[in-house]
Write an enzyme that holds these catalytic residues in place. Structure first.
Site, PDB file in Angstrom:
ATOM      1  N   ASN A 296      35.927  57.160  -0.253  1.00 23.78           N
ATOM      2  CA  ASN A 296      36.623  56.153   0.547  1.00 23.78           C
ATOM      3  C   ASN A 296      35.752  54.904   0.654  1.00 23.78           C
ATOM      4  O   ASN A 296      34.531  54.997   0.670  1.00 23.78           O
ATOM      5  CB  ASN A 296      36.875  56.722   1.959  1.00 23.78           C
ATOM      6  CG  ASN A 296      37.542  55.723   2.889  1.00 23.78           C
ATOM      7  OD1 ASN A 296      38.553  55.104   2.534  1.00 23.78           O
ATOM      8  ND2 ASN A 296      36.993  55.545   4.085  1.00 23.78           N
TER       9      ASN A 296
ATOM     10  N   THR B   5      43.713  45.127  -2.850  1.00 27.03           N
ATOM     11  CA  THR B   5      42.695  44.320  -3.545  1.00 27.03           C
ATOM     12  C   THR B   5      41.550  45.198  -4.060  1.00 27.03           C
ATOM     13  O   THR B   5      40.952  44.891  -5.089  1.00 27.03           O
ATOM     14  CB  THR B   5      42.123  43.206  -2.639  1.00 27.03           C
ATOM     15  OG1 THR B   5      41.469  43.792  -1.514  1.00 27.03           O
ATOM     16  CG2 THR B   5      43.198  42.250  -2.182  1.00 27.03           C
TER      17      THR B   5
ATOM     18  N   HIS C 115      34.913  51.794   3.191  1.00 35.41           N
ATOM     19  CA  HIS C 115      35.072  51.388   4.590  1.00 35.41           C
ATOM     20  C   HIS C 115      34.383  50.036   4.789  1.00 35.41           C
ATOM     21  O   HIS C 115      33.260  49.840   4.330  1.00 35.41           O
ATOM     22  CB  HIS C 115      34.457  52.450   5.524  1.00 35.41           C
ATOM     23  CG  HIS C 115      34.644  52.098   6.968  1.00 35.41           C
ATOM     24  ND1 HIS C 115      35.848  52.273   7.621  1.00 35.41           N
ATOM     25  CD2 HIS C 115      33.798  51.537   7.866  1.00 35.41           C
ATOM     26  CE1 HIS C 115      35.730  51.838   8.867  1.00 35.41           C
ATOM     27  NE2 HIS C 115      34.496  51.395   9.041  1.00 35.41           N
TER      28      HIS C 115
END
Ligand code: GAR
Length: 205
Positions: A108, A13, A110
């Site tokens: 990244n 997603t 998170h």
């Protein structure tokens, strides 16, 4: 225009948010050229193919070792002239090769406000379970640079999400995605690709 390679493991997603941002023109300084998954059944691969993006599957099992897995991903990214690697729900650890060849070029997302609920063992739903168990009232998402410490690289963007009394790990995960991850990941990608990120000591501005 920068070439973006996205690493995924699952539903994708966050990858979809990046694809949509590219379509809407919000992400305009970079192009998603490649999506690499470490799981052949990852639905994110379908999302990528639907959007006409080249895909590859590189699994640790077929590589035989973590070192070879890291090398193969690194070679792939170099071969396809990737400028920015985005880990969008990539649930494997990246190794030394990739980290040194793409130093300060890997980001990244998170699903918590780092430094809470992060590091080894904190991924996916586990992060939200831990946040609810602790009883925090505010959580959120973080986009950060990737270094050798799990979730330890410099923070680029964060967005807070309030916890509701009747939240379950599942409802919280969904809201953190919708309200935070899908918003700040494309923003961070555009900031990186347009050269607007700079480092001042410990801070990324
Ligand atoms: C996302 O919530 C992402 O933040 C998380 O996995 C999910 C992947 O969803 N990543 C981590 O927990 C990394 N430590 P997606 O495949 O639908 O983007």
């Amino acid at each position: 225009m920068m070439n973006i390679g996205v690493l995924i493991s699952g539903g994708g997603t966050n990858l979809q948010a990046l694809i949509d941002a590219q379509k809407s023109g919000m992400l305009k300084s970079g192009k998603i050229t490649d999506v690499v998954s470490n799981r052949s059944g990852a639905y994110g691969l379908v999302r990528a193919r639907t959007a006409g993006i080249r895909t590859a599957v590189i699994t640790k099992k077929e590589c035989g070792s973590s070192e070879e897995f890291d090398k193969r991903i690194c070679e792939y990214m170099k071969e396809h002239k990737i400028d920015l690697i985005i880990m969008a729900g990539f649930l494997a650890i990246v190794g030394k090769n990739l980290l040194s060849e793409f130093k300060d070029k890997i980001i990244n997302v998170h699903p918590s406000l780092i430094p809470s609920f992060c590091g080894d063992g904190f991924y996916g739903l586990k992060v939200h379970e831990a946040a609810l168990e602790y009883g925090v009232k505010v959580t959120g998402a973080t986009v950060h640079f990737v270094n050798e410490v799990t979730d330890g690289g410099k923070i680029i963007l964060q967005k807070a999400v309030y916890i509701q009394e009747n939240d379950t790990p599942e409802t919280l995960q969904k809201r953190v995605m919708q309200e935070a991850e899908w918003v700040i990941l494309p923003q961070a990608a555009e900031l990186f690709c347009s050269g607007k990120l700079s480092r001042k000591g410990e801070r990324t501005t």
